[in-house]
Write a protein that holds these residues in place. Structure first.
Motif, PDB file in Angstrom:
ATOM      1  N   SER A 128       0.846  -1.192   0.000  1.00  0.00           N
ATOM      2  CA  SER A 128       0.000   0.000   0.000  1.00  0.00           C
ATOM      3  C   SER A 128       0.882   1.242   0.000  1.00  0.00           C
ATOM      4  O   SER A 128       2.082   1.172   0.281  1.00  0.00           O
ATOM      5  CB  SER A 128      -0.912  -0.006   1.219  1.00  0.00           C
ATOM      6  OG  SER A 128      -0.139   0.167   2.394  1.00  0.00           O
ATOM      7  N   GLU A 129       0.261   2.359  -0.286  1.00  0.00           N
ATOM      8  CA  GLU A 129       1.007   3.627  -0.300  1.00  0.00           C
ATOM      9  C   GLU A 129       1.711   3.878   1.027  1.00  0.00           C
ATOM     10  O   GLU A 129       2.766   4.491   1.053  1.00  0.00           O
ATOM     11  CB  GLU A 129       0.070   4.799  -0.582  1.00  0.00           C
ATOM     12  CG  GLU A 129      -0.431   4.867  -1.989  1.00  0.00           C
ATOM     13  CD  GLU A 129      -1.350   6.051  -2.200  1.00  0.00           C
ATOM     14  OE1 GLU A 129      -1.184   7.080  -1.531  1.00  0.00           O
ATOM     15  OE2 GLU A 129      -2.252   5.922  -3.044  1.00  0.00           O
ATOM     16  N   THR A 130       1.115   3.414   2.092  1.00  0.00           N
ATOM     17  CA  THR A 130       1.680   3.697   3.416  1.00  0.00           C
ATOM     18  C   THR A 130       2.554   2.556   3.939  1.00  0.00           C
ATOM     19  O   THR A 130       2.990   2.590   5.084  1.00  0.00           O
ATOM     20  CB  THR A 130       0.540   3.972   4.419  1.00  0.00           C
ATOM     21  OG1 THR A 130      -0.324   2.836   4.458  1.00  0.00           O
ATOM     22  CG2 THR A 130      -0.241   5.218   4.039  1.00  0.00           C
ATOM     23  N   SER A 131       2.800   1.553   3.095  1.00  0.00           N
ATOM     24  CA  SER A 131       3.663   0.449   3.524  1.00  0.00           C
ATOM     25  C   SER A 131       5.061   0.960   3.827  1.00  0.00           C
ATOM     26  O   SER A 131       5.491   1.989   3.314  1.00  0.00           O
ATOM     27  CB  SER A 131       3.763  -0.603   2.414  1.00  0.00           C
ATOM     28  OG  SER A 131       2.535  -1.209   2.188  1.00  0.00           O
ATOM     29  N   GLN A 188       9.012  -3.047   2.541  1.00  0.00           N
ATOM     30  CA  GLN A 188       8.042  -3.876   1.827  1.00  0.00           C
ATOM     31  C   GLN A 188       8.063  -3.556   0.331  1.00  0.00           C
ATOM     32  O   GLN A 188       8.004  -4.453  -0.505  1.00  0.00           O
ATOM     33  CB  GLN A 188       6.625  -3.653   2.383  1.00  0.00           C
ATOM     34  CG  GLN A 188       6.413  -4.232   3.769  1.00  0.00           C
ATOM     35  CD  GLN A 188       5.047  -3.856   4.301  1.00  0.00           C
ATOM     36  OE1 GLN A 188       4.690  -2.682   4.346  1.00  0.00           O
ATOM     37  NE2 GLN A 188       4.293  -4.872   4.715  1.00  0.00           N
ATOM     38  N   TRP A 189       8.111  -2.274   0.017  1.00  0.00           N
ATOM     39  CA  TRP A 189       8.197  -1.879  -1.387  1.00  0.00           C
ATOM     40  C   TRP A 189       9.480  -2.439  -2.019  1.00  0.00           C
ATOM     41  O   TRP A 189       9.456  -2.975  -3.120  1.00  0.00           O
ATOM     42  CB  TRP A 189       8.196  -0.349  -1.518  1.00  0.00           C
ATOM     43  CG  TRP A 189       6.839   0.247  -1.474  1.00  0.00           C
ATOM     44  CD1 TRP A 189       6.262   0.888  -0.415  1.00  0.00           C
ATOM     45  CD2 TRP A 189       5.869   0.235  -2.520  1.00  0.00           C
ATOM     46  NE1 TRP A 189       4.988   1.291  -0.748  1.00  0.00           N
ATOM     47  CE2 TRP A 189       4.723   0.914  -2.042  1.00  0.00           C
ATOM     48  CE3 TRP A 189       5.864  -0.260  -3.820  1.00  0.00           C
ATOM     49  CZ2 TRP A 189       3.593   1.091  -2.817  1.00  0.00           C
ATOM     50  CZ3 TRP A 189       4.730  -0.074  -4.597  1.00  0.00           C
ATOM     51  CH2 TRP A 189       3.607   0.593  -4.080  1.00  0.00           C
ATOM     52  N   TYR A 190      10.570  -2.286  -1.302  1.00  0.00           N
ATOM     53  CA  TYR A 190      11.845  -2.758  -1.835  1.00  0.00           C
ATOM     54  C   TYR A 190      11.800  -4.267  -2.077  1.00  0.00           C
ATOM     55  O   TYR A 190      12.186  -4.746  -3.151  1.00  0.00           O
ATOM     56  CB  TYR A 190      12.987  -2.395  -0.881  1.00  0.00           C
ATOM     57  CG  TYR A 190      14.334  -2.753  -1.452  1.00  0.00           C
ATOM     58  CD1 TYR A 190      14.968  -1.909  -2.352  1.00  0.00           C
ATOM     59  CD2 TYR A 190      14.962  -3.952  -1.105  1.00  0.00           C
ATOM     60  CE1 TYR A 190      16.190  -2.244  -2.908  1.00  0.00           C
ATOM     61  CE2 TYR A 190      16.178  -4.290  -1.660  1.00  0.00           C
ATOM     62  CZ  TYR A 190      16.797  -3.440  -2.551  1.00  0.00           C
ATOM     63  OH  TYR A 190      18.001  -3.778  -3.102  1.00  0.00           O
TER      64      TYR A 190
END
Length: 179
Positions: A42-45, A49-51
């Motif tokens: 999510s945008e707020t992750s 997590q994004w990486y």
């Protein structure tokens, strides 16, 4: 070199080309599976997590530019087969990142050489400086080649337009083809 064979609607794919295309199909299926089993952060992750999400995709895809270039080279081969008849050329025989001409083979009418480009112009009316330099190197490579037929293949219509408007003078005796 593998003997050409007809596979599906693609004229004269070599067994090496068919193997690479099968590997790309597997890679694509693995990406689909990854995307269905790993939710998009999510945008707020947290950034970790994004990486991790993008590392997972990158590990599956590897060098996507080389895969794109390979498929474009097979498209160019298809064009050349229509133009020059059955040809002895295997797009899988040379790494997409290897130096030298992308396409080289002897036809009954003489030697054929080509370069394949898969870039979008940096802006609407021209290439960026690095793109321009790469095109100029390719034009020079093709001009210096001893061949009866010289081709520059581009996959993006915008690149074809930019070449026609701004770089045609560099492409003397070179046939520009929009794939």
């Amino acid at each position: 070199m593998d003997s050409p064979q007809r596979i599906g609607s693609n004229p004269a794919l070599t067994s090496g080309e068919a193997r690479v295309l099968a590997r790309l199909a597997t890679k694509t299926a693995e990406l689909r599976s990854f995307l269905t089993t790993h939710p998009i952060p999510s945008e707020t992750s947290e950034l970790k997590q994004w990486y991790a999400f993008f590392v997972g995709m990158k590990d599956l895809l590897g060098n996507l530019n080389n895969d794109l270039s390979f498929v474009a080279t097979v498209l160019a081969k298809q064009f050349l087969s229509q133009r020059h008849g059955p040809i002895e050329f295997d797009a899988s025989a040379k790494s997409q990142s290897a130096p030298g001409l992308d396409i080289e083979f002897e036809s009954p009418a003489g030697r054929v050489v080509g370069e394949v480009k898969t870039v979008y112009p940096y802006n609407e009316t021209d290439f960026g400086a690095a793109q321009r330099d790469t095109f100029l190197v390719d034009f020079e490579k093709l001009r210096k080649a001893t061949a009866a037929y010289k081709y520059l293949f581009v996959t993006e219509p915008q690149a074809f337009e930019v070449i026609g408007k701004k770089y045609r003078s560099y492409a003397q005796d070179i046939t520009i083809v929009s794939l």
